[in-house]
Every structure is written in structure tokens, then in C-alpha cells.
Design a protein around this motif. Structure first.
Motif, PDB file in Angstrom:
ATOM      1  N   GLU A  88       0.824  -1.203   0.000  1.00  0.00           N
ATOM      2  CA  GLU A  88       0.000   0.000   0.000  1.00  0.00           C
ATOM      3  C   GLU A  88       0.863   1.260   0.000  1.00  0.00           C
ATOM      4  OE1 GLU A  88      -2.085  -3.464   1.442  1.00  0.00           O
ATOM      5  OE2 GLU A  88      -0.257  -2.509   2.176  1.00  0.00           O
ATOM      6  N   LEU A  89       1.944   1.234   0.770  1.00  0.00           N
ATOM      7  CA  LEU A  89       2.829   2.399   0.823  1.00  0.00           C
ATOM      8  C   LEU A  89       3.581   2.576  -0.488  1.00  0.00           C
ATOM      9  CD1 LEU A  89       4.018   4.743   2.380  1.00  0.00           C
ATOM     10  CD2 LEU A  89       5.657   3.175   3.433  1.00  0.00           C
ATOM     11  N   ASN A  90       3.986   1.473  -1.123  1.00  0.00           N
ATOM     12  CA  ASN A  90       4.615   1.564  -2.440  1.00  0.00           C
ATOM     13  C   ASN A  90       3.710   2.279  -3.436  1.00  0.00           C
ATOM     14  OD1 ASN A  90       7.336   0.277  -2.781  1.00  0.00           O
ATOM     15  ND2 ASN A  90       6.321  -1.445  -1.789  1.00  0.00           N
ATOM     16  N   ARG A  91       2.445   1.873  -3.461  1.00  0.00           N
ATOM     17  CA  ARG A  91       1.494   2.474  -4.404  1.00  0.00           C
ATOM     18  C   ARG A  91       1.269   3.950  -4.085  1.00  0.00           C
ATOM     19  NH1 ARG A  91      -1.080  -2.680  -3.814  1.00  0.00           N
ATOM     20  NH2 ARG A  91      -2.459  -1.854  -2.188  1.00  0.00           N
ATOM     21  N   GLU A  92       1.195   4.273  -2.806  1.00  0.00           N
ATOM     22  CA  GLU A  92       0.945   5.648  -2.401  1.00  0.00           C
ATOM     23  C   GLU A  92       2.121   6.552  -2.764  1.00  0.00           C
ATOM     24  OE1 GLU A  92      -0.969   7.851   1.525  1.00  0.00           O
ATOM     25  OE2 GLU A  92      -0.011   5.884   1.723  1.00  0.00           O
ATOM     26  N   ILE A  93       3.344   6.060  -2.574  1.00  0.00           N
ATOM     27  CA  ILE A  93       4.526   6.845  -2.918  1.00  0.00           C
ATOM     28  C   ILE A  93       4.569   7.117  -4.416  1.00  0.00           C
ATOM     29  CG2 ILE A  93       7.044   6.722  -3.101  1.00  0.00           C
ATOM     30  CD1 ILE A  93       7.047   5.361  -0.358  1.00  0.00           C
ATOM     31  N   LYS A  94       4.283   6.099  -5.232  1.00  0.00           N
ATOM     32  CA  LYS A  94       4.252   6.294  -6.680  1.00  0.00           C
ATOM     33  C   LYS A  94       3.211   7.336  -7.079  1.00  0.00           C
ATOM     34  CE  LYS A  94       5.829   1.691  -8.123  1.00  0.00           C
ATOM     35  NZ  LYS A  94       5.446   0.431  -8.823  1.00  0.00           N
ATOM     36  N   HIS A  95       2.089   7.316  -6.363  1.00  0.00           N
ATOM     37  CA  HIS A  95       0.999   8.230  -6.695  1.00  0.00           C
ATOM     38  C   HIS A  95       1.351   9.678  -6.356  1.00  0.00           C
ATOM     39  CE1 HIS A  95      -3.083   9.686  -7.278  1.00  0.00           C
ATOM     40  NE2 HIS A  95      -3.048  10.215  -6.062  1.00  0.00           N
ATOM     41  N   VAL A  96       1.980   9.913  -5.196  1.00  0.00           N
ATOM     42  CA  VAL A  96       2.192  11.298  -4.764  1.00  0.00           C
ATOM     43  C   VAL A  96       3.221  12.028  -5.626  1.00  0.00           C
ATOM     44  CG1 VAL A  96       1.523  10.826  -2.381  1.00  0.00           C
ATOM     45  CG2 VAL A  96       3.933  10.681  -3.024  1.00  0.00           C
ATOM     46  N   ILE A  97       4.187  11.309  -6.207  1.00  0.00           N
ATOM     47  CA  ILE A  97       5.176  12.024  -7.019  1.00  0.00           C
ATOM     48  C   ILE A  97       4.614  12.415  -8.380  1.00  0.00           C
ATOM     49  CG2 ILE A  97       7.111  10.892  -5.855  1.00  0.00           C
ATOM     50  CD1 ILE A  97       7.571   9.309  -8.460  1.00  0.00           C
ATOM     51  N   GLN A  98       3.418  11.895  -8.715  1.00  0.00           N
ATOM     52  CA  GLN A  98       2.769  12.290  -9.959  1.00  0.00           C
ATOM     53  C   GLN A  98       2.031  13.616  -9.804  1.00  0.00           C
ATOM     54  OE1 GLN A  98       0.294   8.957 -11.072  1.00  0.00           O
ATOM     55  NE2 GLN A  98       2.039   7.585 -11.376  1.00  0.00           N
ATOM     56  N   ARG A  99       1.839  14.018  -8.548  1.00  0.00           N
ATOM     57  CA  ARG A  99       1.188  15.301  -8.312  1.00  0.00           C
ATOM     58  C   ARG A  99       2.174  16.441  -8.595  1.00  0.00           C
ATOM     59  NH1 ARG A  99      -0.796  13.779  -2.212  1.00  0.00           N
ATOM     60  NH2 ARG A  99      -2.125  11.984  -2.741  1.00  0.00           N
ATOM     61  N   ASP A 100       1.642  17.563  -8.943  1.00  0.00           N
ATOM     62  CA  ASP A 100       2.484  18.724  -9.251  1.00  0.00           C
ATOM     63  C   ASP A 100       2.700  19.546  -7.988  1.00  0.00           C
ATOM     64  OD1 ASP A 100       3.971  20.530 -10.660  1.00  0.00           O
ATOM     65  OD2 ASP A 100       2.229  21.676 -11.375  1.00  0.00           O
ATOM     66  N   GLU A 101       3.290  18.894  -6.958  1.00  0.00           N
ATOM     67  CA  GLU A 101       3.574  19.598  -5.711  1.00  0.00           C
ATOM     68  C   GLU A 101       4.752  18.927  -5.013  1.00  0.00           C
ATOM     69  OE1 GLU A 101       0.198  19.394  -3.124  1.00  0.00           O
ATOM     70  OE2 GLU A 101       0.004  17.217  -3.292  1.00  0.00           O
ATOM     71  N   LEU A 102       5.530  19.707  -4.329  1.00  0.00           N
ATOM     72  CA  LEU A 102       6.688  19.209  -3.611  1.00  0.00           C
ATOM     73  C   LEU A 102       6.410  19.248  -2.119  1.00  0.00           C
ATOM     74  CD1 LEU A 102       9.557  20.990  -5.602  1.00  0.00           C
ATOM     75  CD2 LEU A 102       8.744  18.641  -5.849  1.00  0.00           C
ATOM     76  N   LYS A 103       6.454  18.090  -1.491  1.00  0.00           N
ATOM     77  CA  LYS A 103       6.231  17.970  -0.056  1.00  0.00           C
ATOM     78  C   LYS A 103       7.196  16.946   0.522  1.00  0.00           C
ATOM     79  CE  LYS A 103       1.256  19.026   0.253  1.00  0.00           C
ATOM     80  NZ  LYS A 103      -0.055  18.483   0.711  1.00  0.00           N
ATOM     81  N   ALA A 104       7.405  17.032   1.828  1.00  0.00           N
ATOM     82  CA  ALA A 104       8.141  16.001   2.554  1.00  0.00           C
ATOM     83  C   ALA A 104       7.109  15.169   3.318  1.00  0.00           C
ATOM     84  CB  ALA A 104       9.135  16.636   3.526  1.00  0.00           C
ATOM     85  N   TYR A 105       7.271  13.845   3.276  1.00  0.00           N
ATOM     86  CA  TYR A 105       6.229  12.973   3.813  1.00  0.00           C
ATOM     87  C   TYR A 105       6.693  12.158   5.017  1.00  0.00           C
ATOM     88  CZ  TYR A 105       3.538  14.027  -0.392  1.00  0.00           C
ATOM     89  OH  TYR A 105       2.846  14.666  -1.370  1.00  0.00           O
ATOM     90  N   TRP A 106       5.827  12.131   6.028  1.00  0.00           N
ATOM     91  CA  TRP A 106       6.004  11.260   7.178  1.00  0.00           C
ATOM     92  C   TRP A 106       5.404   9.890   6.848  1.00  0.00           C
ATOM     93  CZ3 TRP A 106       8.201  12.855  11.885  1.00  0.00           C
ATOM     94  CH2 TRP A 106       8.477  14.225  11.983  1.00  0.00           C
TER      95      TRP A 106
END
Length: 251
Positions: A88-106
Motif C-alpha cells: 500500500e505504501l509503495n502504491r501511495e509513494i508512486k501516486h504522490v510524485i505524480q502530483r504537481d507539488e513538492l512535499k516532505a512525507y512522514w
């Protein structure tokens, strides 16, 4: 956008394969190896990881910063050899980098034993800042590192699993390294040590906090043992600091 997963390792042949296999979201896996004498480097290379030998020198932060400097990815994911990325975390990480925003994730981290279950006290789930854009990423601190990023922060819901200890020998080897490093860090920072406050009273509070307030008692026998060892950890850390001031660590 691509991702580099950074793993610090020394003699991690028991964990390195499962760790690397769990990382399905990274384009590059970078193992910073502290001169392992077992098969860690061979096993990691066989699984496609890039292995770079670099001395730890008891400074985890500089080792992670070195990893950042060697990473080719736009994003960096920090994972320890005894940790695993859930599907689930693998899929979520792949998904968030497709967004046009830069964030640091916990990341939400859950502790796992081979034959015991503990989810309270010192083993309660926690959050760790481990996934962020490479630009501006850094690590500070000496014993317990602090991950730093200039970007806004968010929390991912997928689980990061942490396989805590394989046996008590491993536990106490780490116990000794961490108490020595913590005492030295305090000493170099000029922190004083009171025998009654820090060696007699502070450990009692440490036990009460993890066993009662953080409900370590709900984990049964292992909960009591881990809370007791947290008491002993606190005593040992300050005893080492006390004698660094008193006689440069000598008895």
C-alpha cells in the motif's frame, strides 16, 4: 520524477534481501555499506542495488547525507535494512510524485517481532520523516537523526514495517552503542549530569512513562521487559555521561 531509496547497512545479510525486495516504488536503490564482512554487498548487488562503501564512523547523519549526495533521483526515500515497505505504501509513494507539488512525507511505522507482539510503550507505532525531494534534503543529529526538508509536510497512510530485533544479543549490542553515543553527544554539548536527578530519579520516570502512561502493560510480559530495559537504558546513558565528567569515562 524518479526516486532513490537509500539504505544504510553493515553486516545486514539477514535483512538486506527482504528490504530491497519490498521497495517497489524506487527507480534506484542505493546501499551505503559500512565495510560489511558478510554477504550484504553481494546480495544487494545481485538484486540490482548500487552499493557504495563508506565509513559510518558512528555518525548516522553524515552517512545519510553522503547517501543523499550519491543519489540520482529527484526524490529520496530513507529506509533501514530492518524495515519493509508495504504494498500500500509503495502504491501511495508512486501516486504522490505524480502530483504537481513538492512535499516532505512522514511514514507510519509499525514495530514487528518474530515471535512476540508489542504495540504500546516504547514499541508503539510512530511516524518518521523519510520521503522528500532531494533538493534541500539533509539530516542532522548524532544518535537519533532528524531528517530536514524545506518543503511543506504531509503524512502517508501506508505502513512501514520495522523488524525490531532478531535476538537479545543484537538488542544489547545496539543498546551499548546507543547509550555510549548518547552520553558522548551530551558530554560534547556540555550537558551536566546530576547523580540523584539523572541516575536515580529520571529512569524511574522513564519506566512509569512507557509502562503506565504509554500502556506498555497491555503487551504483557514482553511489555514489562521492554519497559524495564528502557529504565536500564536511561540509567546506563546517564551513568556513562556521569563518568565522562568525573574521570573521562574510566573507572
Amino acid at each position: 520524477m524518479n526516486i532513490t531509496a537509500i539504505i544504510l547497512a553493515r553486516n545486514e545479510e539477514a535483512h538486506i534481501e527482504d528490504c530491497i525486495k519490498s521497495i517497489q516504488c524506487a527507480d534506484e536503490i542505493l546501499v551505503i555499506d559500512d565495510s560489511s564482512t558478510d554477504k550484504t554487498a553481494i546480495l544487494a548487488t545481485d538484486l540490482g542495488a548500487k552499493v557504495i562503501n563508506h565509513a559510518l564512523d558512528n555518525d548516522w547523519s553524515q552517512q545519510r547525507r553522503f547517501g543523499i549526495s550519491q543519489a540520482n533521483g529527484d526524490w529520496v526515500l530513507f529506509i533501514d535494512a530492518d524495515e519493509r515497505i508495504s504494498p500500500e505504501l509503495n502504491r501511495e509513494i508512486k501516486h504522490v510524485i505524480q502530483r504537481d507539488e513538492l512535499k516532505a512525507y512522514w511514514l507510519r511505522r509499525y514495530n514487528i517481532f518474530h515471535h512476540n507482539k508489542a504495540s504500546h510503550g516504547s514499541m508503539r507505532p510512530d511516524k518518521v520523516l523519510r520521503f522528500m525531494p532531494k533538493n534541500g534534503a539533509s539530516v542532522e543529529g548524532f544518535v537519533h537523526e532528524t531528517f530536514v526538508s524545506p518543503y511543506p509536510q504531509d503524512i502517508l497512510s501506508g505502513k512501514l514495517f520495522h523488524y525490531t530485533y532478531d535476538n537479545w544479543t543484537q538488542y544489547f549490542n545496539k543498546f551499548n552503542r546507543y547509550t555510549s553515543a548518547a552520553a558522548l553527544k551530551y558530554y560534547e554539548a556540555g550537558k551536566t549530569c546530576s547523580f540523584w536527578k539523572d541516575i536515580v530519579l529520571r529512569p524511574q520516570w522513564a519506566f512509569f512513562k512507557v509502562y503506565i502512561l504509554q500502556k506498555g502493560f497491555l503487551d504483557g510480559k514482553i511489555g514489562f521487559i521492554l519497559s524495564l530495559y528502557h529504565y536500564i537504558y536511561t540509567v546506563t546513558k546517564y551513568v556513562k555521561l556521569y563518568y565522562l565528567h568525573k574521570s573521562n569515562g574510566q573507572l
